[in-house]
Write a protein that holds these residues in place. Structure first.
Motif, short mmCIF file in Angstrom:
data_model
loop_
_atom_site.label_atom_id
_atom_site.label_comp_id
_atom_site.label_asym_id
_atom_site.label_seq_id
_atom_site.Cartn_x
_atom_site.Cartn_y
_atom_site.Cartn_z
N UNK A 1 -9.52 8.01 -3.21
CA UNK A 1 -9.74 9.46 -3.25
C UNK A 1 -8.55 10.27 -2.74
N UNK A 2 -7.83 9.81 -1.70
CA UNK A 2 -6.70 10.60 -1.21
C UNK A 2 -5.61 10.83 -2.26
N UNK A 3 -5.55 9.97 -3.28
CA UNK A 3 -4.48 10.11 -4.27
C UNK A 3 -4.71 11.29 -5.20
N UNK A 4 -5.92 11.82 -5.21
CA UNK A 4 -6.21 12.96 -6.08
C UNK A 4 -5.36 14.18 -5.70
N UNK A 5 -4.94 14.22 -4.42
CA UNK A 5 -4.14 15.36 -3.95
C UNK A 5 -2.64 15.10 -4.05
N UNK A 42 0.89 4.84 0.42
CA UNK A 42 1.33 4.26 1.70
C UNK A 42 0.93 5.15 2.88
N UNK A 43 1.12 6.47 2.72
CA UNK A 43 0.80 7.39 3.80
C UNK A 43 -0.70 7.42 4.10
N UNK A 44 -1.52 7.16 3.06
CA UNK A 44 -2.98 7.15 3.26
C UNK A 44 -3.50 5.78 3.68
N UNK A 45 -2.60 4.80 3.79
CA UNK A 45 -3.02 3.46 4.20
C UNK A 45 -3.74 2.69 3.11
N UNK A 46 -3.50 3.05 1.86
CA UNK A 46 -4.14 2.34 0.74
C UNK A 46 -3.32 1.09 0.44
N UNK A 47 -3.96 -0.06 0.57
CA UNK A 47 -3.26 -1.33 0.33
C UNK A 47 -3.34 -1.68 -1.16
N UNK A 56 2.99 6.63 -5.24
CA UNK A 56 3.15 5.42 -4.41
C UNK A 56 3.35 5.80 -2.94
N UNK A 57 4.14 6.82 -2.70
CA UNK A 57 4.35 7.29 -1.33
C UNK A 57 3.04 7.78 -0.71
#
Length: 319
Positions: free
Chosen positions: A237-241, A279-284, A275-276
């Protein structure tokens, strides 16, 4: 300088108030495989018949092998129509030789060529078989060999893969590649995108009688919104932003318990920013790759009944 063997300029074909082909323009270069793509009823067969001089255009100009009509150069053309048909009582070799002779090959040379082609394509044992005894795939091969026996410069194939099983489709693809290697120019119409994606140097997409795109796959993909494919066990979900993200589509769960997602980006967006953000959201991530649009995706966007913003952008890029 590239030689043009076929060109259409603002060609129109009307039947009463219906425009089956509406202002169509495109060109085919010598030695290329050119895909003529569109849904059923798009105007493909009508266009091919105008090119061959079977029916006249209502308006516009068609030039075939430097002639304003296909009739004077018909011996340099080969045409496989969508409607298949062989003389049922005629034998396979006789059929090929007959059509070669009709197109100007001397009778003795035509018979020799027929047997050479049957041998080359694994049908020598069926040279004396009557067409009515052949399987559908074999009969279609015989008709195609009859189309190429006079060694045409320009070969036009209307839905050549229709009705063939996967093995015979693969054989036909190999034959088309062989013909290109011999210097032939090949146009084939189809609504099956996999064949066009594997074979075509360039292609044209037509829908409702109008050109939607002309060019190669790279040009079409460049105008198509980029996509990313990624796999992870974490929520995305964090990647939506993230900058440039247009849509996130869940594709399903993999066999090892991960989930696969497609991320559709805005045109010109930088995938590295996504991709950045991961990493910042801790998505592995176990997988992260850019995926080019398939020809099927492009076809649906351009030839679908409803044109969206993406399709309009692609048409602008092609013009």
């Amino acid at each position: 300088m590239t030689e043009t063997v076929l060109s259409l300029e603002n060609v129109v074909k009307r039947y009463g108030g219906l425009a089956a082909v509406d202002g169509l323009s495109f060109a085919v270069a010598r030695g290329e495989i050119f895909g003529f793509l569109g849904p059923n009823g798009a105007g493909k067969t009508t266009t091919l018949r105008m090119i061959l001089g079977i029916i006249p255009p209502t308006a516009g100009r068609i030039t075939v092998l430097d002639s304003i009509s296909a009739i004077p150069v018909r011996h340099r053309l080969g045409y496989l129509p969508e409607e298949r048909g062989l003389y049922r009582k005629m034998r396979a070799a006789e059929t090929i030789a007959y059509f070669a002779h009709l197109r100007g090959v001397p009778a003795r040379a035509a018979k020799k060529k027929a047997h050479e082609l049957l041998e080359r394509f694994g049908l020598a044992d069926f040279a004396r078989a009557k067409n009515e005894a052949l399987s559908k795939g074999m009969a279609q091969k015989v008709q195609l060999l009859a189309t190429i026996a006079h060694e045409p410069e320009l070969l036009i194939l209307d839905e050549p893969f229709s009705g063939l099983d996967p093995i015979n489709q693969t054989t036909l693809e190999a034959l088309i590649r062989d013909l290109k290697a011999e210097g032939r120019t090949i146009i084939f119409s189809t609504h099956v995108m996999q064949h066009a994606e594997r074979l075509c140097d360039r292609f044209l997409i037509i829908a409702s009688g109008r050109k939607r795109f002309e060019g190669d796959l790279a040009a079409a993909r460049a105008a198509f919104p980029p996509r990313l494919l990624l796999r992870t066990r974490d929520p995305v979900d964090p990647l939506a932003a993230a900058p440039g993200v247009r849509e996130i589509v869940a594709l399903g769960e993999t066999t090892d318990g991960e989930r696969e997602y497609e991320i559709v980006l805005e045109r010109g967006a930088d995938p590295q920013l996504v991709l950045k953000a991961a990493f910042e959201a801790g998505i592995r991530l176990s997988s992260f790759e850019r995926a080019g649009a398939s020809l099927h995706d492009i076809f649906v966007a351009l030839a679908g009944e409803k044109e969206d913003e993406q399709a309009c952008a692609m048409k602008e890029a092609a013009e």
